[in-house]
Design an enzyme around this catalytic site. Sequence first.
Site, PDB file in Angstrom:
ATOM      1  N   TRP A 246       0.825  -1.210   0.000  1.00 38.37           N
ATOM      2  CA  TRP A 246       0.000   0.000   0.000  1.00 38.37           C
ATOM      3  C   TRP A 246       0.858   1.259   0.000  1.00 38.37           C
ATOM      4  O   TRP A 246       0.367   2.356  -0.230  1.00 38.37           O
ATOM      5  CB  TRP A 246      -0.949   0.006   1.206  1.00 38.37           C
ATOM      6  CG  TRP A 246      -0.279   0.239   2.534  1.00 38.37           C
ATOM      7  CD1 TRP A 246       0.623  -0.565   3.153  1.00 38.37           C
ATOM      8  CD2 TRP A 246      -0.466   1.352   3.418  1.00 38.37           C
ATOM      9  NE1 TRP A 246       1.008  -0.032   4.366  1.00 38.37           N
ATOM     10  CE2 TRP A 246       0.352   1.146   4.560  1.00 38.37           C
ATOM     11  CE3 TRP A 246      -1.253   2.499   3.374  1.00 38.37           C
ATOM     12  CZ2 TRP A 246       0.416   2.042   5.620  1.00 38.37           C
ATOM     13  CZ3 TRP A 246      -1.201   3.395   4.445  1.00 38.37           C
ATOM     14  CH2 TRP A 246      -0.371   3.159   5.542  1.00 38.37           C
ATOM     15  N   ASP A 247       2.143   1.076   0.218  1.00 37.23           N
ATOM     16  CA  ASP A 247       3.080   2.207   0.209  1.00 37.23           C
ATOM     17  C   ASP A 247       2.975   3.012  -1.084  1.00 37.23           C
ATOM     18  O   ASP A 247       3.126   4.240  -1.084  1.00 37.23           O
ATOM     19  CB  ASP A 247       4.522   1.706   0.322  1.00 37.23           C
ATOM     20  CG  ASP A 247       4.787   0.850   1.541  1.00 37.23           C
ATOM     21  OD1 ASP A 247       3.826   0.254   2.061  1.00 37.23           O
ATOM     22  OD2 ASP A 247       5.945   0.759   1.958  1.00 37.23           O
TER      23      ASP A 247
ATOM     24  N   GLU B  64       1.579  -1.540  13.206  1.00 40.89           N
ATOM     25  CA  GLU B  64       1.634  -2.999  13.224  1.00 40.89           C
ATOM     26  C   GLU B  64       2.070  -3.554  14.572  1.00 40.89           C
ATOM     27  O   GLU B  64       2.202  -4.777  14.723  1.00 40.89           O
ATOM     28  CB  GLU B  64       2.551  -3.486  12.105  1.00 40.89           C
ATOM     29  CG  GLU B  64       1.980  -3.180  10.729  1.00 40.89           C
ATOM     30  CD  GLU B  64       2.960  -3.460   9.598  1.00 40.89           C
ATOM     31  OE1 GLU B  64       2.502  -3.618   8.462  1.00 40.89           O
ATOM     32  OE2 GLU B  64       4.181  -3.505   9.867  1.00 40.89           O
TER      33      GLU B  64
ATOM     34  N   LYS C 210       4.309   1.925  16.261  1.00 39.67           N
ATOM     35  CA  LYS C 210       5.387   1.759  15.283  1.00 39.67           C
ATOM     36  C   LYS C 210       5.468   2.953  14.336  1.00 39.67           C
ATOM     37  O   LYS C 210       6.545   3.421  13.997  1.00 39.67           O
ATOM     38  CB  LYS C 210       5.153   0.475  14.486  1.00 39.67           C
ATOM     39  CG  LYS C 210       6.218   0.188  13.439  1.00 39.67           C
ATOM     40  CD  LYS C 210       5.857  -1.042  12.629  1.00 39.67           C
ATOM     41  CE  LYS C 210       6.905  -1.331  11.562  1.00 39.67           C
ATOM     42  NZ  LYS C 210       6.514  -2.441  10.668  1.00 39.67           N
ATOM     43  N   GLN C 211       4.320   3.430  13.888  1.00 39.63           N
ATOM     44  CA  GLN C 211       4.282   4.507  12.898  1.00 39.63           C
ATOM     45  C   GLN C 211       2.965   5.254  13.031  1.00 39.63           C
ATOM     46  O   GLN C 211       2.079   4.857  13.773  1.00 39.63           O
ATOM     47  CB  GLN C 211       4.417   3.934  11.493  1.00 39.63           C
ATOM     48  CG  GLN C 211       3.233   3.094  11.030  1.00 39.63           C
ATOM     49  CD  GLN C 211       3.503   2.333   9.761  1.00 39.63           C
ATOM     50  OE1 GLN C 211       4.121   1.290   9.788  1.00 39.63           O
ATOM     51  NE2 GLN C 211       3.042   2.852   8.635  1.00 39.63           N
TER      52      GLN C 211
END
Length: 773
Positions: free
Chosen positions: A354-355, A485, A598-599
């Site tokens: 999906w990046d 994640e 994580k992000q």
Amino acid sequence: MRQYLKQDEWRIIEEGFSPDHHKASESIFSLGNGQMGQRANFEEAWSGPTLQGSYVAGVYYPDKTRVGWWKNGYPEYFAKVLNAPNWIGIDVNIDGETLDLFKADKVEDFRRILDMRSGVLSRSFRVTLKNGNTLSVKSERFLSMTRNETGVVKYSVTPEKDCKIIFSPYIDGDVENEDSNYDEKFWNILKTDVDEGKGSLLSQTKKSDFQVAFAMETEISGIDNFDIQTVKNETFAGNHITIKADKNQTITLIKYVGVCSSLNHKPEELTAAAKKQASEARLLGFKTLLEEQKQHWENIWNLGDIKIKGDVAAQQGIRFNIFHLNQTYTGEDERLNVGPKGFTGEKYGGTTYWDTEAYGIPFFLMTAPQKVVRNLLVYRYKHLQKAIENAEKLGFTNGAALYPMVTINGEECHNEWEITFEEIHRNGAIAFAIYNYIRHTGDIKYLSEYGLEVLIGIARFWSQRATFSHDKKKFVILGVTGPNEYENNVNNNWYTNKIAQWCLNYAREAIDIVRRNHPERFDEITEKVNLDTATETSVWKSVATNLHLPYSKDQEVFLQQDGYLDKEQITADELSPSVRPINQHWSWDRILRSCFIKQADTLQGIYLFEEEFDTETIRRNFAFYEPRTVHESSLSPCVHNILAARIGNLDKAYQMYLRTSRLDIDDYNHEVHEGLHITSMAGTWMSIVEGFGGKRVYKDGKLRLSPIIPGQWKEYAFKIRFHEKNLEVKVTQEEVEICSHADEKISLILYGNEISLAPGKSIKEPINVNYHA
């Protein structure tokens, strides 16, 4: 961090020989041209740690997934972009000893340079072998951007005493992937052929049956008399070129290589096509090919460069990222996409995530012709039927589409259940990319041609994935993994629910647009996908209107998911540096029970739908979530940079910019040896243009700019394309200048005020660091 590379505005420079840095440098100095790529492996023999990597775009192998158990809907294989036959090899033997820097007696004056202005990798060193011979070596190589099936290597040796030199240029098909699940080799070598100064090899992938042909032609300069012997076996084609060299005599070998795949040629014509590429390259010569290369890159930089004055580290960082993005994907072939590692390594299989939609498309929208992004979207359209089949495997019906988390041909091939089954927000990124493309280009026609069918499939998925909770009196989405994640199998991830809600609403809007503007095509689509417009859109509206979006009244923030505040609330700065990154030190159980992110997750949604939120709402959520974020995803710093700039936190924005722009150069996460973070490099570009530049396009389709500038910079400038019109923005500590390079009038909003620019004209305004949209 690991900082061993010199700072330079246009070059990546490694000085001094260190085997410990070698695998990292192989990634950092990688080359590509959209059609193929090559890690910065040495041409001569190297017996030290290495990840041999030669890659051909679109060629993959379905490696059997290695798990100890199986579930319905689980992918049977992980598609991998393959390490292809090695075409750069030139073994060098001096008086009976093979040149190998790992075994040499002494290596001096080692210098490796990636010239980003021209896409040329060069290397030089002085080496003393164990047999006492000392020689100087210089090499240059590039993958032609104008002739994307051609690679060139120029290799020069100067001995310090009379000696016998044997150059052995070759093509070697006996290669393997480091990430092979069962230590299997993925290639069959069908044929090898040699002649004096020439060689060819025809390879075929097992199972997937791609064929790739390699051909080389060589030339020697610096001496007239030499002997050539041919050598080949079932997997190898090469020459031994024996030369009696005098002291201080420079002998140069140039190797011209053609690489052709069955994606672009008929299988029976492949070898001839590769030989033609090599032969034509040799006839043109190194100098002409190099001039073509420099001109091509000059054109790229003229359109896409970002200039920063007063901060060499920042300037080097952004150019490094722009360089790798442009040599990874050129937009010429709608069958190709952007892998998270591009052509620089094997991690993630080299396949599509999906990046691309979330990070890559914003970059290409503003820096490349419209067709480039259109081709990225067509790539997903052509995989729609596979997305429907993927959803069917999980029990969804009626044309519901779930795009894969990882793919190269449309089928899901990710082999971790918490990603494969649960990280379903990827569907939203694909839908948002369609919307993003249209608002930046005005290409509404894309909806009727391709986009609406995709949006219908995605809306059907979300409407079926949501469950009505009688307890909450709301629709809920259970058992997901959000962008963070470090949280698996959670209920009502805010980002997932938010983008699901948006998708359902946008699908309804797209239906109305196509019905009004292309009624005949609309009838074709509804018949093709069996859409009962009134009934289905009514369901979509009900789910979207009543979808649960977690919120904390006490904290006054959107809640990342149900129960997030049940976790122990500590911040990342309370962690000991000895346990960072936590994914390399903690058990997964401990990570899942922690509050650490994580992000960007909730903040990812705020970034996408920023126009829905006022500045204070953004500031509160940023202040709550950023301290809990460990930024252990390469995709995290750029979103935080953009939002930090949005709320006027320049110090944090600058910190996040350096982290994203120099993530690989300085190896923040101690993993660059596995390959570069190509898609997050697009996030680096976003950090400047959307972060500091304040570039926005909201639902009204108008271009907005609200530039600010870090105190560390004297000036920065970037160019963007909007509706196929080119603009240049220059920002100093005092003013903003916007220059039109378009052929017609451009309208935009600067600091909230609408302005118009005639062709070739510019406007200057004082910088407004306190402006918040």
